[in-house]
Scaffold this motif. Structure first.
Motif, PDB file in Angstrom:
ATOM      1  N   MET A 111       0.847  -1.185   0.000  1.00 14.29           N
ATOM      2  CA  MET A 111       0.000   0.000   0.000  1.00 14.29           C
ATOM      3  C   MET A 111       0.888   1.242   0.000  1.00 14.29           C
ATOM      4  SD  MET A 111      -2.969  -1.075   2.679  1.00 14.29           S
ATOM      5  CE  MET A 111      -3.755   0.507   2.415  1.00 14.29           C
ATOM      6  N   LYS A 112       0.988   1.868  -1.161  1.00 12.23           N
ATOM      7  CA  LYS A 112       1.921   2.975  -1.314  1.00 12.23           C
ATOM      8  C   LYS A 112       1.591   4.136  -0.392  1.00 12.23           C
ATOM      9  CE  LYS A 112       4.050   5.923  -4.819  1.00 12.23           C
ATOM     10  NZ  LYS A 112       4.102   6.261  -6.267  1.00 12.23           N
ATOM     11  N   GLU A 113       0.290   4.469  -0.280  1.00 13.30           N
ATOM     12  CA  GLU A 113      -0.067   5.623   0.536  1.00 13.30           C
ATOM     13  C   GLU A 113       0.274   5.413   2.008  1.00 13.30           C
ATOM     14  OE1 GLU A 113      -3.969   3.302  -0.105  1.00 13.30           O
ATOM     15  OE2 GLU A 113      -2.019   3.600  -1.045  1.00 13.30           O
ATOM     16  N   VAL A 114       0.088   4.165   2.475  1.00 11.99           N
ATOM     17  CA  VAL A 114       0.427   3.856   3.864  1.00 11.99           C
ATOM     18  C   VAL A 114       1.935   3.874   4.051  1.00 11.99           C
ATOM     19  CG1 VAL A 114       0.308   2.099   5.669  1.00 11.99           C
ATOM     20  CG2 VAL A 114      -1.680   2.539   4.223  1.00 11.99           C
ATOM     21  N   TRP A 115       2.656   3.263   3.111  1.00 12.39           N
ATOM     22  CA  TRP A 115       4.111   3.232   3.188  1.00 12.39           C
ATOM     23  C   TRP A 115       4.695   4.639   3.251  1.00 12.39           C
ATOM     24  CZ3 TRP A 115       8.851   1.561   3.834  1.00 12.39           C
ATOM     25  CH2 TRP A 115       9.901   2.099   3.098  1.00 12.39           C
ATOM     26  N   LEU A 116       4.225   5.535   2.388  1.00  9.24           N
ATOM     27  CA  LEU A 116       4.758   6.893   2.360  1.00  9.24           C
ATOM     28  C   LEU A 116       4.460   7.642   3.659  1.00  9.24           C
ATOM     29  CD1 LEU A 116       3.916   7.907  -1.313  1.00  9.24           C
ATOM     30  CD2 LEU A 116       6.138   7.249  -0.366  1.00  9.24           C
ATOM     31  N   LYS A 117       3.293   7.380   4.247  1.00 12.86           N
ATOM     32  CA  LYS A 117       2.940   8.026   5.509  1.00 12.86           C
ATOM     33  C   LYS A 117       3.897   7.590   6.610  1.00 12.86           C
ATOM     34  CE  LYS A 117       0.252  10.512   8.185  1.00 12.86           C
ATOM     35  NZ  LYS A 117       0.128  11.972   8.027  1.00 12.86           N
ATOM     36  N   TYR A 118       4.121   6.296   6.715  1.00 12.78           N
ATOM     37  CA  TYR A 118       5.037   5.787   7.732  1.00 12.78           C
ATOM     38  C   TYR A 118       6.460   6.263   7.480  1.00 12.78           C
ATOM     39  CZ  TYR A 118       1.693   2.596   9.931  1.00 12.78           C
ATOM     40  OH  TYR A 118       0.645   2.068  10.632  1.00 12.78           O
ATOM     41  N   LEU A 119       6.863   6.265   6.217  1.00 13.06           N
ATOM     42  CA  LEU A 119       8.220   6.687   5.888  1.00 13.06           C
ATOM     43  C   LEU A 119       8.448   8.142   6.268  1.00 13.06           C
ATOM     44  CD1 LEU A 119      10.871   5.777   4.582  1.00 13.06           C
ATOM     45  CD2 LEU A 119       9.976   6.581   2.385  1.00 13.06           C
ATOM     46  N   GLU A 120       7.452   8.981   6.023  1.00  8.37           N
ATOM     47  CA  GLU A 120       7.558  10.397   6.390  1.00  8.37           C
ATOM     48  C   GLU A 120       7.745  10.572   7.896  1.00  8.37           C
ATOM     49  OE1 GLU A 120       4.741  14.427   6.431  1.00  8.37           O
ATOM     50  OE2 GLU A 120       4.030  12.562   5.502  1.00  8.37           O
ATOM     51  N   LEU A 121       6.927   9.855   8.660  1.00  9.04           N
ATOM     52  CA  LEU A 121       7.026   9.989  10.108  1.00  9.04           C
ATOM     53  C   LEU A 121       8.316   9.382  10.642  1.00  9.04           C
ATOM     54  CD1 LEU A 121       3.335   9.169  11.122  1.00  9.04           C
ATOM     55  CD2 LEU A 121       4.425  11.403  10.951  1.00  9.04           C
ATOM     56  N   LEU A 122       8.773   8.291  10.011  1.00  7.00           N
ATOM     57  CA  LEU A 122      10.032   7.677  10.422  1.00  7.00           C
ATOM     58  C   LEU A 122      11.190   8.636  10.198  1.00  7.00           C
ATOM     59  CD1 LEU A 122      11.414   4.998  11.382  1.00  7.00           C
ATOM     60  CD2 LEU A 122      11.702   4.437   8.960  1.00  7.00           C
ATOM     61  N   GLU A 123      11.206   9.265   9.016  1.00  7.66           N
ATOM     62  CA  GLU A 123      12.287  10.196   8.697  1.00  7.66           C
ATOM     63  C   GLU A 123      12.266  11.413   9.604  1.00  7.66           C
ATOM     64  OE1 GLU A 123      14.281  12.316   4.773  1.00  7.66           O
ATOM     65  OE2 GLU A 123      12.160  11.716   4.730  1.00  7.66           O
ATOM     66  N   ASN A 124      11.090  11.825  10.040  1.00  6.68           N
ATOM     67  CA  ASN A 124      10.977  13.007  10.897  1.00  6.68           C
ATOM     68  C   ASN A 124      11.133  12.703  12.375  1.00  6.68           C
ATOM     69  OD1 ASN A 124      10.572  14.698   8.691  1.00  6.68           O
ATOM     70  ND2 ASN A 124       8.349  14.403   8.711  1.00  6.68           N
ATOM     71  N   GLY A 125      11.434  11.441  12.709  1.00  5.63           N
ATOM     72  CA  GLY A 125      11.752  11.100  14.087  1.00  5.63           C
ATOM     73  C   GLY A 125      10.569  10.896  15.000  1.00  5.63           C
ATOM     74  N   HIS A 126       9.375  10.634  14.449  1.00  8.68           N
ATOM     75  CA  HIS A 126       8.200  10.452  15.290  1.00  8.68           C
ATOM     76  C   HIS A 126       8.233   9.118  16.048  1.00  8.68           C
ATOM     77  CE1 HIS A 126       5.594  13.863  13.936  1.00  8.68           C
ATOM     78  NE2 HIS A 126       6.458  13.842  12.934  1.00  8.68           N
ATOM     79  N   PHE A 127       8.889   8.104  15.482  1.00  7.75           N
ATOM     80  CA  PHE A 127       8.944   6.790  16.130  1.00  7.75           C
ATOM     81  C   PHE A 127      10.140   6.737  17.083  1.00  7.75           C
ATOM     82  CE2 PHE A 127       6.747   6.113  12.095  1.00  7.75           C
ATOM     83  CZ  PHE A 127       5.619   5.435  12.519  1.00  7.75           C
ATOM     84  N   ARG A 128      10.090   7.533  18.105  1.00  3.76           N
ATOM     85  CA  ARG A 128      11.265   7.668  18.953  1.00  3.76           C
ATOM     86  C   ARG A 128      11.458   6.508  19.917  1.00  3.76           C
ATOM     87  NH1 ARG A 128       8.024  12.240  20.354  1.00  3.76           N
ATOM     88  NH2 ARG A 128       6.921  12.043  22.333  1.00  3.76           N
ATOM     89  N   ASN A 129      10.459   5.612  20.027  1.00  2.00           N
ATOM     90  CA  ASN A 129      10.610   4.430  20.879  1.00  2.00           C
ATOM     91  C   ASN A 129      10.561   3.136  20.067  1.00  2.00           C
ATOM     92  OD1 ASN A 129      10.730   5.606  23.606  1.00  2.00           O
ATOM     93  ND2 ASN A 129       8.679   6.353  23.118  1.00  2.00           N
TER      94      ASN A 129
END
Length: 770
Positions: free
Chosen positions: A223-241
């Motif tokens: 699912m491209k739209e889901v992948w891009l959403k997660y990738l954006e948040l991953l790159e911006n440091g939202h998954f800090r744990n």
């Protein structure tokens, strides 16, 4: 949280009349004899009528589904209506109604608002949308929210019972729910995205609020739209744990998560499959992923990359550079290892944290592997798949700290702490850890403690294997050696008549001091050289002995008896059928002699620290009722494994367990598989009823079992706490639901309906479930 009473009839008004503008255009064209225009207008009118009729049928079905409280399916029908006719009001009206029936007024308001934007104000049902939005707004402001009155622990238990999609949708129920969910760590610790397209979208929409809580994450990579959403948040440091991340396709995700759960067991891995590479892995996304890894470098310790296509866009250097605290790396590609190493010199210094490395490349050669010995010198657990023979000497000489080695072993290696001697971990190593100054130099002595080769297929090269044993004889605790025909022997057309290979002389003369060896499992080589070699390893420290496809059963049994050593686990597998009755008679006498020997050693008056606890007879086609009768006299047995058909009769099998029970032999672990001529549902229940202390039960490939049979045996086996059922024709959802509704506390449950490629039928170990 409000609960609106379900309606009894569909109330949406669908305007099936032909649009006035179309009717006027038709009359005008008819008056002027404009036949092409007549055809066009009639076609449009027919299309409009068919569209409305289709929407009407969808609404009727959605209504019926909602009356059965199947709101998920009803919602899908409403979404289909909107996708089919996005400018007509029917889909929005029904979607909002289904949401309102579930008390999701906030989401209903969003749907109605979307409809008011998309639908023309001239539409006859536009007023219905306005009225529906007004009613939803009133309900949203007036409903009673009991959540604020619930204790914290009760709210957490409620959330644990909900699916990920339902948890995400709760943000739209009320302000109280939204505020509490946003700060509830337990609700978002594990996100698997295993509830289809809608569930994945629902979770992705609340990610900005909950990403900080996620420890273990699975993203459906298709699912491209889901992948891009997660990738954006991953790159911006939202998954800090973030500790664990899986990026995989939907089919693989279902296989990994469906009806397969273990209590108290967690994983921390990243999985990226090749199915998503062509669509998702461009240069920018690779860089974004690497930036995301850098942001999570302090928490993310385990990664699994699996690329099913040639041309991996990511190299080992990329991963090690961006994750300096990485502890486990699994890298599965179809490229040669040399092509996916990257510029290792970029690291500038060896990676200090990586201790667990799995490589599956096509191929993994010794020359390509050697550079990693310099940059990954602290690896302790090393698995090499699709490896050439040259890697054995490279590991032996240049990987100074490897303690567990898998050579073309296509199953998951055990973890270090699961199988190796715990006393070793609590004391100073026999061979000190190699310091930085000694790396990349040929080592005189190894630290290898466990060696695993592949089960079946082509074997280990004899000369390299002997060198490995000699260098690591002071530390080896586990030897799992397949010495069957090697690839080179197969190419050379071996075995030859009246031929003795070079390793035969070495194996016959070498003297090894394996005083720490605890476990041996082996396949003999094509010349019968290694079977007596392994039998000579039976010593005081040995606890586990298993022979697979033995070439000389009588010689192996003689060696076991003459050694005078007591084993804790004794196993045989793939013992072929004898050619005639005389051979069967001799084989029976051989088995009986072995078990009588152990029965004599199991007498209560003998005070020994080691006792035979587990016996595994898997696919041993010479086993008969008489042999089972002798086995039943060993009073120390706790675990039994029987797989494959043999000469055992159904009644003989029942009598065996009855005798064990009468002699007060306390069987606590039992595995039964592939015994269609011996074990049916009645026999299984009869056996379980005699095993009063059964705690661990494995069943696989037993035809004719039903859900009720599994439920009945769980009821009979009062002490059962571990249950594994594979390919037995039962429905996992029913069994799991039944087990969840009992008051029993299970340590481990696994219900698999399909073929399990990860199952290692030869290396089953009861000790794993202690």
């Amino acid at each position: 949280m409000s609960t609106t009473s379900p309606v009894t009839t569909a109330t949406t008004i669908i305007n099936t009349a032909t649009p006035i503008s179309s009717s006027e255009k038709f009359k005008n064209a008819d008056n002027h004899g404009d036949y092409p225009e007549i055809i066009r207008q009639v076609t449009n009118t027919i299309t409009h009528i068919e569209q409305l009729e289709f929407l009407l049928m969808l609404e009727h079905r959605a209504h019926a589904l909602s009356m059965k409280s199947n709101f998920g399916a009803a919602t899908q029908e409403a979404e289909t209506m909107i996708k089919y006719a996005p400018t007509l009001p029917q889909g929005y009206l029904w979607y909002g109604k289904v949401l309102s029936m579930q008390g999701k007024q906030a989401r209903a308001l969003k749907v109605y608002q979307e409809g008011l934007i998309k639908v023309s104000t001239n539409d006859l049902a536009y007023g219905q949308l306005l009225q529906a939005k007004k009613m939803a707004d009133e309900k949203n402001n007036q409903h009673f929210d009991f959540v604020s009155a619930l204790p914290l622990e009760v709210k957490e238990e409620i959330v644990k019972l909900l699916s990920e999609e339902e948890r995400s949708n709760l943000f739209d129920v009320s302000t109280t729910w939204s505020q509490w969910l946003e700060n509830c760590e337990k609700a978002w610790k594990y996100i698997y995205n295993d509830h289809g397209h809608d569930g994945n979208i629902a979770v992705s929409q609340v990610l900005p609020k909950v990403a900080k809580h996620i420890n273990h994450l699975t993203i459906p990579a298709t699912m491209k739209e889901v992948w891009l959403k997660y990738l954006e948040l991953l790159e911006n440091g939202h998954f800090r744990n973030l500790k664990s991340l899986k990026l995989t396709c939907n089919d693989e995700m279902r296989k990994l998560t469906s009806n397969d759960f273990a209590f108290g067991i967690t994983t921390t891995i990243i999985t990226i499959t090749g199915d998503m590479i062509p669509n998702l892995f461009c240069a920018n996304s690779v860089m974004s992923l690497m930036n995301g890894f850098w942001k999570t470098r302090y928490t993310l310790t385990k990664i699994n990359f699996m690329f099913s296509e040639n041309g991996s866009p990511i190299t080992i250097t990329d991963i090690l550079f961006h994750l300096p605290y990485l502890e486990t790396l699994i890298f599965v590609v179809k490229d040669p290892l040399a092509d996916i190493l990257g510029e290792l010199e970029t690291l500038q210094e060896p990676h200090r944290s990586l201790i667990d490395l799995t490589l599956s490349s096509y191929p993994t050669t010794g020359d390509a592997l050697k550079p990693l010995t310099k940059w990954c010198p602290y690896v302790r657990r090393l698995a090499l798949e699709v490896a050439t023979p040259g890697v054995l000497d490279i590991v032996n000489d240049y990987f100074p700290n490897v303690e567990m080695l898998g050579y073309n072993y296509y199953f998951k290696l055990p973890t270090l702490h699961e199988v190796l001697n715990q006393d070793y971990n609590n004391n100073e190593p026999i061979i000190p850890i190699i310091s930085m100054n000694n790396m990349y130099n040929k080592q005189e002595q190894g630290r290898l403690r466990a060696f695993y080769s592949n089960n079946g297929g082509q074997g280990v090269p004899g000369d390299a294997f002997l060198r490995l044993l000699q260098k690591n004889q002071k530390t080896l605790e586990i030897i799992h050696a397949n010495m069957t025909i090697t690839k080179q022997q197969d190419i050379d057309g071996e075995p030859y008549d009246n031929y003795r290979p070079d390793y035969a002389r070495k194996a016959a003369s070498v003297v090894l001091n394996l005083d720490r060896l605890q476990k041996i499992m082996f396949w003999p080589d094509i010349y019968g050289v290694y079977e007596p070699f392994f039998c000579r390893m039976i010593g005081p420290s040995l606890k586990y002995f298993k022979s697979v496809e033995t070439s000389d059963l009588f010689a192996v049994v003689d060696a076991l008896i003459s050694s005078q050593q007591i084993l804790e686990t004794l196993g045989f597998a793939q013992i072929r059928t004898m050619n005639n009755d005389l051979e069967h008679t001799l084989a029976t006498q051989c088995w009986v002699r072995l078990f009588n020997n152990y029965a004599a050693k199991s007498l209560p008056r003998l005070n020994t620290t080691k006792k035979l606890r587990n016996v595994m007879l898997d696919y041993c086609y010479t086993i008969s009722d008489d042999i089972l009768d002798a086995l039943a006299d060993i009073k120390t047995i706790k675990g039994l494994s029987f797989q494959g058909n043999s000469r055992i009769t159904r009644q003989g099998f029942k009598n065996f367990f009855t005798k064990l029970n009468k002699q007060n032999v306390q069987i606590t672990k039992l595995k039964l598989g592939g015994m269609k001529d011996v074990v049916d549902s009645n026999t299984l229940l009869d056996i379980v009823s005699t095993v009063e202390n059964l705690e661990v039960l494995h069943l696989n490939d037993l035809d004719g079992l039903t859900d009720n049979d599994i439920k009945a045996l769980v009821h009979i086996a009062k002490k059962l706490n571990t249950l594994v059922v594979k390919r037995c024709g039962v429905y996992s959802e029913n069994i799991v639901a039944f087990l969840n509704n009992t008051n029993r506390q299970f340590k481990y449950m696994k219900i698999i309906e399909y073929h399990d490629d990860d199952e290692d039928i030869f290396n089953f170990d009861f000790d794993t479930f202690n």
